[in-house]
Design a protein around this motif. Sequence first.
Motif, PDB file in Angstrom:
ATOM      1  N   ASN A  79       0.802  -1.036   0.107  1.00 58.85           N
ATOM      2  CA  ASN A  79      -0.086   0.047  -0.048  1.00 58.85           C
ATOM      3  C   ASN A  79       1.063   1.219  -0.024  1.00 58.85           C
ATOM      4  O   ASN A  79       0.279   2.290  -0.226  1.00 58.85           O
ATOM      5  CB  ASN A  79      -0.992   0.050   1.177  1.00 58.85           C
ATOM      6  CG  ASN A  79      -1.997  -0.931   1.019  1.00 58.85           C
ATOM      7  OD1 ASN A  79      -2.231  -1.530   0.067  1.00 58.85           O
ATOM      8  ND2 ASN A  79      -3.038  -1.178   2.172  1.00 58.85           N
ATOM      9  N   MET A  80       2.208   1.090  -0.077  1.00 53.85           N
ATOM     10  CA  MET A  80       2.893   2.508   0.076  1.00 53.85           C
ATOM     11  C   MET A  80       3.021   3.171  -1.365  1.00 53.85           C
ATOM     12  O   MET A  80       2.861   2.597  -2.316  1.00 53.85           O
ATOM     13  CB  MET A  80       4.403   1.901   0.373  1.00 53.85           C
ATOM     14  CG  MET A  80       4.744   1.584   1.739  1.00 53.85           C
ATOM     15  SD  MET A  80       6.421   1.075   2.140  1.00 53.85           S
ATOM     16  CE  MET A  80       7.082   2.580   1.966  1.00 53.85           C
ATOM     17  N   LYS A  81       2.903   4.558  -1.166  1.00 53.55           N
ATOM     18  CA  LYS A  81       2.735   5.477  -2.091  1.00 53.55           C
ATOM     19  C   LYS A  81       4.189   5.617  -2.425  1.00 53.55           C
ATOM     20  O   LYS A  81       4.251   6.312  -3.732  1.00 53.55           O
ATOM     21  CB  LYS A  81       2.038   6.594  -1.876  1.00 53.55           C
ATOM     22  CG  LYS A  81       0.795   6.297  -1.397  1.00 53.55           C
ATOM     23  CD  LYS A  81       0.163   7.684  -1.315  1.00 53.55           C
ATOM     24  CE  LYS A  81      -1.575   7.416  -0.780  1.00 53.55           C
ATOM     25  NZ  LYS A  81      -2.296   8.379  -0.166  1.00 53.55           N
ATOM     26  N   GLY A 113      11.885  -1.325  -4.314  1.00 51.40           N
ATOM     27  CA  GLY A 113      12.950  -0.207  -4.013  1.00 51.40           C
ATOM     28  C   GLY A 113      12.768   0.611  -2.786  1.00 51.40           C
ATOM     29  O   GLY A 113      13.094   1.791  -2.638  1.00 51.40           O
ATOM     30  N   VAL A 114      12.059   0.068  -1.685  1.00 54.04           N
ATOM     31  CA  VAL A 114      11.521   0.506  -0.522  1.00 54.04           C
ATOM     32  C   VAL A 114      12.988   0.650   0.339  1.00 54.04           C
ATOM     33  O   VAL A 114      13.588  -0.809   0.668  1.00 54.04           O
ATOM     34  CB  VAL A 114      10.321  -0.178   0.141  1.00 54.04           C
ATOM     35  CG1 VAL A 114      10.146   0.514   1.271  1.00 54.04           C
ATOM     36  CG2 VAL A 114       9.262  -0.024  -0.922  1.00 54.04           C
ATOM     37  N   ARG A 115      13.139   1.738   0.898  1.00 46.92           N
ATOM     38  CA  ARG A 115      14.420   1.637   1.848  1.00 46.92           C
ATOM     39  C   ARG A 115      13.992   1.452   3.315  1.00 46.92           C
ATOM     40  O   ARG A 115      12.761   2.267   3.671  1.00 46.92           O
ATOM     41  CB  ARG A 115      15.131   2.854   1.775  1.00 46.92           C
ATOM     42  CG  ARG A 115      15.792   3.026   0.566  1.00 46.92           C
ATOM     43  CD  ARG A 115      16.547   4.299   0.442  1.00 46.92           C
ATOM     44  NE  ARG A 115      17.572   4.518  -0.784  1.00 46.92           N
ATOM     45  CZ  ARG A 115      18.182   5.707  -1.155  1.00 46.92           C
ATOM     46  NH1 ARG A 115      18.382   6.516  -0.285  1.00 46.92           N
ATOM     47  NH2 ARG A 115      18.817   5.666  -2.117  1.00 46.92           N
ATOM     48  N   THR A 116      14.535   0.771   4.122  1.00 42.26           N
ATOM     49  CA  THR A 116      14.415   0.749   5.609  1.00 42.26           C
ATOM     50  C   THR A 116      15.313   1.304   6.547  1.00 42.26           C
ATOM     51  O   THR A 116      16.722   1.151   5.873  1.00 42.26           O
ATOM     52  CB  THR A 116      13.792  -0.625   5.940  1.00 42.26           C
ATOM     53  OG1 THR A 116      15.099  -1.712   5.851  1.00 42.26           O
ATOM     54  CG2 THR A 116      12.673  -1.414   5.145  1.00 42.26           C
ATOM     55  N   GLY A 135      15.698   9.006   2.235  1.00 45.40           N
ATOM     56  CA  GLY A 135      14.631   8.615   1.545  1.00 45.40           C
ATOM     57  C   GLY A 135      14.101   7.296   2.292  1.00 45.40           C
ATOM     58  O   GLY A 135      13.507   6.390   1.602  1.00 45.40           O
ATOM     59  N   ALA A 136      14.459   6.795   3.554  1.00 48.36           N
ATOM     60  CA  ALA A 136      13.716   5.776   4.350  1.00 48.36           C
ATOM     61  C   ALA A 136      12.396   5.835   4.148  1.00 48.36           C
ATOM     62  O   ALA A 136      11.845   6.625   4.642  1.00 48.36           O
ATOM     63  CB  ALA A 136      14.258   5.578   5.703  1.00 48.36           C
ATOM     64  N   GLY A 137      11.765   4.602   3.375  1.00 46.38           N
ATOM     65  CA  GLY A 137      10.178   4.736   3.495  1.00 46.38           C
ATOM     66  C   GLY A 137       9.702   3.983   4.823  1.00 46.38           C
ATOM     67  O   GLY A 137       8.652   4.289   5.117  1.00 46.38           O
TER      68      GLY A 137
END
Length: 510
Positions: A79-81, A113-116, A135-137
């Motif tokens: 669900n992340m934008k 490509g999501v950063r944690t 840019g950590a999501g």
Amino acid sequence: MQDNAQNETIEQEVQPTLTFQDLGLKKQILNSVKKAGFTVPSPIQAQAIPVVLSGRDMVGQAHTGTGKTAAFGLPALNNMKRDNGVEVLVITPTRELATQVSDELFKYGKDLGVRTTTIYGGSSYKRQLDLIKRGAGIVVATPGRLLDILKRDMLEDFAPSMVILDEADEMLDMGFLDDINEIFSYLPTNRQTLLFSATMPKPIKLLAERILENPEFISITKGETTNADISQEYYVIDESERDDAIIRLMDAENTGKSVVFCRTKSEVDRLSNVLSNAGYLANGLHGDMEQRQRETVISGFKKNSVKVLVATDVAARGIHVNNITHVFNYHIPFDPESYVHRIGRTGRAGTKGKAITLLTPHEFKELQKIKKKVGTTMEHAYVPSKNDLKENSLKTMVKTIEEHKIYDEAHKVLDMLKQDIDEETIMYKLVSMLLDKQSVKGPADIGIPAEKLTKILERLEKQGDRNGSTRGRSRGHGNYRGRSSNRNSSRTRRGNNNGGRNKYKDYNKK
């Protein structure tokens, strides 16, 4: 009527199994699921993922090790934008769990490509904040460090749209409830909130009422808070026998990775040394250790250079390492919740595990409290004697010899021996060499024999009658009356089910 019943049976048999594809996840998420080796959703995943995808708040109650991270992580990533801000905040009770959850979410979100990043005490503020600004999501944080950062206003535009409380009951036990309430005063009210907990004590229910809005409740515990894949046994011993009992049981059990829970830090240090001296790859873990020491021990446990982790409850919170075969309670826990958390380290993700508890007759009240509250089946067993282990080691030796490869050089050695010794004597000498390596250490018998135990429990029951509090002890006494009073026959039955375990020889070779 019979035809209808038969048709109904056939329909049930061909009912398709739910898959991750059926849950409506994105292609990139499904690729990550496949790489992770998941085949079908676990019960908590099958029920939680659709709820999270729909945007509803949720309370999830499930055993430790049932796939809760994927249950909230997969739909959260889906669900992340991905608008370059922090969209998901996960709050965990310990640094170790924060690191583990962050690693798992990174793997699940790699194709997106999501950063944690993780936020916890004992590490640089600057480095953690820089990773967020890059840019950590997803941010995975412990309560103390997160609250400190929020109070200092060190994060600009920090407004996650999803907030997840993981292992909420552990945060309660560790005294973080006030911090959690304060953290939510800094978070946006327009958010989706998820709360996961193995148990649901009243303070957690009240917390859920405060921070969640019209949540969906999901529970897969079916009235019990322990995992059905964990067999549970307890052994009644004298106080002075705890060390000998732990070593004897480790010798008797086919243990892989094990966790031994102690009550105090000094006990952890002492027992880890005792087990190391007995030949086990043991190391301790407690709150007085430096962060670097803790990380070294945990890394060793994950990589198998440490096989036995001796730990306090607080230090072991949030350590979720796969393939832990046994959990040992050096002392019976003070409360049922601690027992649930302890034994949840084994029997994870569909694997089998065993929980073993040592207790004295005077601790029967605590035992009955746990059995009543947890609703679990705990079997009474006797600590194997030296003779028990020797008998099993002989069976193991025979099997080992039968299956051992014969080397080409063996005939040369045999020819040399036959020059001075007859073949029968040679065989006796070789077997005797193997027996020398399999001596069993410790006293001949450990634990309280059945006859003596019955008398002790009767005496405790009479004392309870005089004090007007016999209820818990009477139940403990009744459990023993239902079992054989012949200690040797009990041991024989357990020995026959042992299958010739090869732990005895390994122990003595260490």
